[in-house]
Design an enzyme around this catalytic site. Structure first.
Site, PDB file in Angstrom:
ATOM      1  N   GLU A  60      63.461  10.980  42.682  1.00  0.00           N
ATOM      2  CA  GLU A  60      62.964  11.807  41.579  1.00  0.00           C
ATOM      3  C   GLU A  60      63.063  13.239  42.043  1.00  0.00           C
ATOM      4  O   GLU A  60      62.468  13.606  43.056  1.00  0.00           O
ATOM      5  CB  GLU A  60      61.511  11.476  41.262  1.00  0.00           C
ATOM      6  CG  GLU A  60      61.350  10.326  40.312  1.00  0.00           C
ATOM      7  CD  GLU A  60      59.885  10.122  39.942  1.00  0.00           C
ATOM      8  OE1 GLU A  60      59.065  11.037  40.172  1.00  0.00           O
ATOM      9  OE2 GLU A  60      59.580   9.046  39.431  1.00  0.00           O
ATOM     10  N   ASP A  71      50.511  18.163  37.704  1.00  0.00           N
ATOM     11  CA  ASP A  71      50.627  18.049  39.159  1.00  0.00           C
ATOM     12  C   ASP A  71      49.406  18.566  39.892  1.00  0.00           C
ATOM     13  O   ASP A  71      48.780  19.541  39.491  1.00  0.00           O
ATOM     14  CB  ASP A  71      51.865  18.814  39.648  1.00  0.00           C
ATOM     15  CG  ASP A  71      53.141  18.062  39.320  1.00  0.00           C
ATOM     16  OD1 ASP A  71      53.259  16.908  39.767  1.00  0.00           O
ATOM     17  OD2 ASP A  71      53.992  18.614  38.607  1.00  0.00           O
TER      18      ASP A  71
END
Lengths: 268, 415
Positions: A60, A71
Site C-alpha cells: 500500500e 491517520d
C-alpha cells in the site's frame, strides 16, 4: 477470482492473481503500507524495491496529503515529511515508476489530491505500476459519480469496512469494490496498539459471509504476534504505522520488521 | 493561485441530493463514521418533528441563552454610511456569541442519543466556550480541541473553558489553528464514536451537520426578519455577516434567502491582502475540493494540498467554508467579499467608538465592509449586520498590537 461489480469481460487483475496464488499455496498475505517519499525520496525507492524480498505480497503506497484525518500521528508525520520533500501525488507516481516493485501496489489516498489531479490520474497510476486504489474518505454511497470513476478505470477499487459497519452494508461495500476488502480492525485512526479487538474474529466472520473477496485486516497491527493472530482468521494482514516508524530509523530496520512479520504470518 | 485541473469525471459534481446544496456538501468521511452520521441524521429529523424537543430547545434558548436577541439601531454608524444600519445582537447571548444557539441544540440531541461525552473543536474559543458551558449545564464530559497558536491568541477563552470543567486539548500538528483542531476532533470521534457526540461549531463537516447547524442558527434570521418588519416596516436592502466556516452568516441568511429582493453579503477575511497569499478567503479565491467531510470551496494548491489560511481573527482562520455558502455563491444568491486585517481592526475600533459596542474581530470584518461600502445604499435602504459576537475575547490581542487604529472624526449623534 472475479470482481462482482466489474464488467464480466474484465481480466483478473494483478491483485486477483496474487490472492489466487496465495490461496493455492494456503498462505496469507502481508500487505505492507509505506508513505511515498518517506523518510526521503531515495530511501522510499529503496523500501519499495526491498519489500518483496522481505516478504510483502502487496504494497500500500500512501499518497502524502496535508490533511490526513484518518491517520494517527506516525503516518500523519510521514505524510508531512514527504510533502516537505516535495512528494505529492505526482511525486508518489514518479517514485513508483522508478522503483517498479514486482508485487501489486495499491495507492492509499484521500479524495482531494485525486480530484485535483483530474480524470486521467487512474491511468497515469496504472502506467506507473499501480494495481489498485483505496480512498479513505470516499465511503460507499457518498458520491456515486466519483465512486464510479474510481471503480470504472484500470485499477482495482479497494473498499473499507469498519467495526461499526452493519452487516447489510458490508455486503453493499463488497459489491462495490474489487481486489480485496480492507477491514479496519478497531475504532480509530491508523496506529499501533497493544491488544487486538476481542470482537475481530466475529467481524471477520460476518464480512466473510457477505463477500467472496479476500479480506485483509489493518489499523493497529504492529507486532509479529498480532500479525500471526490476524493471519489465522483473515486472508491478509496490513501493517502500516510500525513499518513507517521503523523506516524513520532506517530502511534496513523496516525491512527487518517486514521479514519478522512474514515469518510470523507463515508460522501462524 | 492556480486552478486545479478538474477535467473529466473529477469536474462533474454529483447531482443534488438531500445531503447536498447543489453539488456541494456530502459525506466524505472514514467508513467508521457512516453509521454514526446515519444515527445522528435520524435522531435530528425525529427531534425536528418532536414537540417535546422543540419545547426543550425553545425553553433553553429563552431562559438560558437569552433569546430573542435584540435588534439595535447604530445611529452614528448610519450617519457615516448614509443609510440606516441595524445590528442583530448575538453578542448579547449567554457566552457572548451566536455559537451557543447551535451548542444548545446539539447537546439536547446528544442527550436524546444517550451520549455522555462531547467533543468539540474551536478556533477563537467561542464555540469551545459555548460547548463547555452547555456541557456544564447538563453534566456532560467535554473535550475541546484547540490549536496551540489559538490557545496563545485566546488565553481568556481557554481559561473560561477550563473553569467550566472542560478539557482543552492542545493541537500541535500543521498550522496549530482551527483546521488542525478540526482534524484532531474528527480523529477523536472516529476513536470514541460509540459514546461520544461531536459538536461541530459551524455549517461545515459531513451531512447532516451543515443543514443541522444552519437550522439551529436560523433563529437569528427568523427573529431579525420579524424585528426589521416591526421596527422599520420593511425588509433590509442588504444583510451582511462575516464568513469563516459561515454559521452566523447562514443563520441570518436563512431568514431572508427566500426574499429575492434582499441582498445577502458574506464578508471573508482577506488577511494581509488577497494578493499576499496570507488570507482566509476560500469563497473568493478557493476552488472546489474536499476537506473535513464535505465538498465545498477550499484554499488549495494545484495538487489538491490544503493551503494554510491566515486571519487576524482566529474564528475566521480556516481554509474551508460551509457547503451551503458554496452553493449560494455558485447560484449567485449571495455575494462574497473580503476585508483585510487592517480594515477589520478599523471596524473593531469604529463600532467601539461610534456605538459603544466592542465587536468580535470576526464581526469587525462585516462592520468594516459596510463602512467601506458607504454610498452603495440610498438613505432609506436599511443595512442589517449580524453582530455575531462580542470583542472581549479580542481586547488583549488587539491591545498587544500597540496603538489603537485612528478612526478619524466621527459624526455627531443625530438630532
Amino acid at each position: 477470482m472475479s470482481a462482482p461489480t466489474m464488467p464480466a469481460a474484465r481480466a483478473a487483475s494483478a491483485i486477483d492473481r496474487r490472492f489466487a496464488d496465495l490461496r493455492a499455496a494456503n498462505r496469507r498475505a502481508l500487505v505492507a503500507y509505506v508513505t511515498a517519499g518517506h523518510p526521503d525520496p531515495e530511501r522510499s525507492v529503496a523500501l519499495l524495491q526491498g519489500l518483496e524480498a522481505a516478504g510483502a505480497d502487496v504494497i500500500e503506497l500512501g499518497v502524502p496529503f496535508s490533511e490526513p484525518l484518518a491517520d494517527g500521528p506516525v503516518i500523519q508525520h510521514s505524510s508531512q515529511v514527504a510533502l516537505e520533500h516535495g512528494v505529492d501525488l505526482d511525486g508518489a507516481l514518479a517514485l513508483l515508476s522508478r522503483a517498479r516493485p514486482t508485487v501489486p501496489v495499491v495507492l492509499f489516498s484521500y479524495l482531494n489530491p485525486l480530484m485535483a489531479a483530474g480524470h486521467g490520474v487512474l491511468q497515469r497510476a496504472a502506467d506507473a505500476g499501480a494495481s489498485g486504489v483505496l480512498v479513505t474518505d470516499l465511503p460507499v454511497g457518498a458520491d456515486p459519480e466519483r465512486e464510479a470513476w474510481m471503480g470504472g478505470g484500470p485499477l482495482d477499487f479497494v473498499r473499507l469496512v469498519a467495526p461499526t459497519t452493519p452487516p447489510a452494508r458490508m455486503a453493499e461495500i463488497a459489491r462495490h469494490g474489487s481486489g480485496f476488502v480492507y477491514l479496519i480492525s478497531r475504532l480509530g485512526v491508523t496506529g499501533e496498539q497493544d491488544a487486538l479487538s476481542a470482537t475481530l474474529p466475529e467481524t471477520v466472520a460476518r464480512l466473510r459471509a457477505a463477500t467472496t473477496l479476500p479480506i485483509c485486516v489493518g489499523f493497529g497491527i504492529s507486532r509479529p504476534d498480532q500479525a500471526a493472530a490476524v493471519a489465522r482468521i483473515a486472508d491478509g494482514v496490513v501493517v502500516g504505522s510500525a513499518l513507517v516508524r521503523a523506516a524513520d530509523e532506517s530502511v534496513d530496520r523496516a525491512l527487518a520488521l517486514a521479514r519478522d512479520l512474514r515469518s510470523a504470518i507463515d508460522d501462524a | 493561485m492556480t486552478t486545479p485541473d478538474t477535467s473529466g469525471a473529477a469536474a462533474v459534481a454529483p447531482a443534488a441530493t438531500s445531503d447536498r446544496f447543489g453539488p456541494f456538501g456530502g459525506r466524505y468521511v472514514p467508513e467508521t463514521l457512516i453509521p454514526a452520521l446515519d444515527a445522528l441524521e435520524a435522531e435530528y429529523d425525529a427531534a425536528l418533528r418532536d414537540p417535546s424537543f422543540q419545547r426543550d430547545l425553545d425553553d433553553m434558548l429563552r431562559h438560558y441563552v437569552g433569546r430573542p436577541s435584540i435588534l439595535s439601531e447604530a445611529p452614528r454608524l448610519s450617519a457615516m454610511v448614509g443609510a440606516p444600519v441595524w445590528l442583530k445582537r448575538e453578542d448579547l447571548n449567554h457566552t457572548g456569541a451566536h455559537k451557543i444557539n447551535n451548542t444548545v441544540g446539539q447537546v439536547l440531541l446528544a442527550r436524546r442519543m444517550g451520549k455522555r461525552r462531547i467533543i468539540a473543536e474551536t478556533g477563537a474559543g467561542q464555540h469551545g466556550v459555548a460547548t463547555a458551558t452547555v456541557c456544564a449545564r447538563f453534566g456532560l464530559q467535554c473535550v475541546v480541541f484547540m490549536g496551540e497558536e489559538d490557545i496563545r491568541r485566546q488565553a481568556l477563552n481557554v481559561w473560561r473553558m477550563r473553569l467550566m470543567g472542560a478539557t482543552v486539548m492542545p493541537v500541535t500538528s500543521g498550522t496549530r489553528t482551527l483546521k488542525d483542531a478540526t482534524s484532531e476532533a474528527i480523529r477523536d470521534w472516529v476513536t470514541n464514536v460509540e459514546d461520544s457526540h461531536y459538536i461541530i461549531g459551524s455549517v461545515v463537516g459531513p451531512a447532516p451537520y451543515p443543514r443541522m447547524v444552519r437550522e439551529f442558527q436560523a433563529a437569528i434570521g427568523r427573529e431579525a426578519r420579524a424585528q426589521m418588519l416591526e421596527r422599520t416596516g420593511r425588509l433590509p436592502k442588504t444583510v451582511v455577516a462575516c464568513v469563516g466556516g459561515g454559521s452566523n452568516a447562514m443563520g441570518i441568511f436563512a431568514g431572508f434567502v427566500d426574499d429575492a429582493e434582499v441582498e445577502l453579503v458574506g464578508v471573508e477575511a482577506a488577511g494581509e491582502g488577497l494578493e499576499s497569499g496570507r488570507h482566509s478567503a476560500s469563497l473568493t479565491l478557493g476552488t472546489p475540493g474536499v476537506l473535513h467531510g464535505s465538498l465545498s470551496y477550499l484554499l488549495q494548491d494545484a495538487k489538491g494540498q490544503v493551503i494554510n489560511a491566515h486571519s487576524i481573527s482566529a474564528g475566521l482562520d480556516y481554509p474551508g467554508v460551509g457547503p451551503e455558502h458554496a452553493h449560494l455563491k455558485q447560484s449567485k444568491r449571495a455575494e462574497y467579499v473580503s476585508i483585510t486585517d487592517d480594515e477589520a481592526l478599523r471596524g473593531f475600533a469604529l463600532l467601539s467608538r461610534a456605538e459603544g459596542i466592542i465587536p468580535a474581530l470576526e464581526t469587525s470584518h462585516a462592520i468594516a465592509w459596510v463602512e467601506k461600502s458607504r454610498g452603495r445604499w440610498a438613505k432609506d435602504e436599511p443595512v442589517l449586520i449580524c453582530l455575531s459576537g462580542r470583542g472581549d475575547k479580542d481586547v488583549a490581542q488587539v491591545s498587544e498590537m500597540g496603538a489603537l487604529p485612528d478612526v478619524g472624526p466621527l459624526p455627531e449623534y443625530p438630532a
